[in-house]
Design a protein around this motif. Structure first.
Motif, short mmCIF file in Angstrom:
data_model
loop_
_atom_site.label_atom_id
_atom_site.label_comp_id
_atom_site.label_asym_id
_atom_site.label_seq_id
_atom_site.Cartn_x
_atom_site.Cartn_y
_atom_site.Cartn_z
N ILE A 54 21.90 1.61 -35.76
CA ILE A 54 20.89 0.71 -34.86
C ILE A 54 21.34 -0.84 -34.86
CG2 ILE A 54 18.80 0.22 -33.81
CD1 ILE A 54 19.65 3.17 -33.67
N ASP A 56 19.66 -4.22 -33.64
CA ASP A 56 18.71 -4.85 -33.23
C ASP A 56 17.35 -3.81 -33.50
OD1 ASP A 56 19.93 -6.85 -30.46
OD2 ASP A 56 19.43 -7.40 -32.74
N GLY A 57 16.92 -3.57 -34.76
CA GLY A 57 16.02 -2.56 -35.19
C GLY A 57 14.71 -2.57 -34.41
N ASP A 58 14.33 -3.68 -33.65
CA ASP A 58 13.21 -3.64 -33.05
C ASP A 58 12.73 -2.52 -32.08
OD1 ASP A 58 10.84 -4.05 -30.86
OD2 ASP A 58 11.21 -6.41 -31.69
N GLU A 59 11.51 -1.87 -32.37
CA GLU A 59 11.13 -0.53 -31.98
C GLU A 59 11.32 -0.59 -30.38
OE1 GLU A 59 7.29 2.21 -31.53
OE2 GLU A 59 7.63 0.92 -33.04
N ASN A 61 13.37 -2.57 -28.53
CA ASN A 61 14.59 -3.62 -28.17
C ASN A 61 15.62 -3.38 -29.10
OD1 ASN A 61 16.37 -5.50 -27.55
ND2 ASN A 61 15.08 -7.32 -27.84
N TYR A 62 16.52 -2.25 -28.76
CA TYR A 62 17.73 -2.17 -29.70
C TYR A 62 18.66 -1.16 -28.99
CZ TYR A 62 15.53 2.83 -30.18
OH TYR A 62 15.22 4.02 -29.86
N HIS A 63 19.81 -1.00 -29.62
CA HIS A 63 20.85 -0.42 -29.06
C HIS A 63 21.63 0.62 -30.15
CE1 HIS A 63 20.45 -3.48 -25.94
NE2 HIS A 63 21.30 -2.66 -25.09
N ALA A 97 16.69 -8.69 -24.49
CA ALA A 97 17.81 -7.47 -25.48
C ALA A 97 19.14 -8.20 -25.17
CB ALA A 97 17.67 -6.14 -24.86
#
Length: 290
Positions: A54, A56-59, A61-63, A97
């Motif tokens: 992952i 950007d591990g923000d719940e 906001n990630y890819h 994002a």
């Protein structure tokens, strides 16, 4: 000027590559959160969750990382909201994002010319922009597909949305939007089978979204060593494809910039596709309006 002996090259030798799921050899500039802090760069930290790598591990906001190519300094990302077997799945309108991504990556990379030239490499675009927008009236165009039927039934029947929703993979500038139309969200794709001349369909749109997009970290990570200006009529350009061949090259101001998409190269008098800035430009306009 070659930059072969650099801190990141030396640092990479001291760190053991990590892995997560099918992503192996995670090394500079990337690192996992569990890796030592001296390995990799803090702006390129990855997390390993449920066997997925992952970014950007923000719940919210990630890819998901599909691949990392160290030969051409690109990373392949997919949006977790796009489900492969659900044709009508769309990304969330998270503009922040993409702002975060474009602060660390570029939507282009350099490719070497096969023959000697004053331009040793040329920039090539990695992505096409996908724009989803709404209008209170119908639009009939071969490169615009209506996706109103893809809206959630409860949302469509609640009265919050009235009109038509469209998507296009064609170039779209703010001036192309008619009065009453508004941009809902923007995404990117590096789907190689995309044909700008073919009629758009919901299926082709979904394939493009499901494939994801590729971005380059070369310019942001390896080019800080090149001075911006070297004289009144020249400047330094950073060229190369990976950490093994970073070079600072002096460029004459004989290069005239015409617009966002084309420039004339010194002495060759050939127009070469330049960096696609439409996505970042439109994204900035959307943020100003929000």
């Amino acid at each position: 000027m070659h930059l072969s002996e650099t801190p990141f090259a030396e640092q990479n030798k001291q760190c053991v590559p990590s892995s997560c799921g099918h992503i192996h050899d995670i090394s500079y500039p990337f690192r996992l959160k569990s890796d030592p802090k001296h390995c990799g760069h803090e702006n390129y930290e990855l997390s390993c969750e449920g066997n997925h790598t992952i970014l950007d591990g923000d719940e919210s906001n990630y890819h998901i990382v599909q691949a990392i190519n160290y030969d051409n300094s690109t990373i392949h990302l997919v949006d977790p909201d796009i489900r492969e077997k659900v044709v009508c799945s769309l990304p969330k309108p998270l503009r922040s994002a993409y702002s975060s991504l474009l602060n660390r990556f570029t939507t282009w990379r350099r490719r070497y010319l096969p023959s000697p030239s004053h331009v040793r490499s040329v920039p090539i675009s990695l992505v096409e922009t996908i724009t989803v927008f709404s209008c209170p009236f119908p639009i009939n165009s071969p490169d615009i597909v209506e996706i109103t039927s893809c809206l959630n039934r409860s949302y469509a029947s609640s009265g919050l949305f009235r009109g038509h929703r469209y998507a296009t993979m064609a170039e779209l500038s703010p001036s192309d939007l008619k009065v009453g139309c508004s941009v809902d969200l923007m995404s990117m794709t590096s789907w190689h089978n995309y044909d700008a001349n073919a009629n758009s369909s919901i299926l082709s749109l979904h394939k493009a979204l499901a494939y994801g997009f590729e971005l380059s970290w070369f310019q942001n990570v390896y080019c800080d060593k090149c001075p911006r200006h070297t004289g009144r009529n020249s400047y330094q350009s950073c060229e190369g494809e990976n950490s093994r061949n970073v070079r600072c090259v002096e460029i004459s101001y004989g290069c005239d910039y015409y617009n966002f998409r084309f420039f004339k190269t010194p002495d060759c008098c050939k127009n070469i596709p330049y960096v696609m800035l439409e996505f970042k430009t439109l994204l900035a306009i959307l943020q100003c309006k929000s």
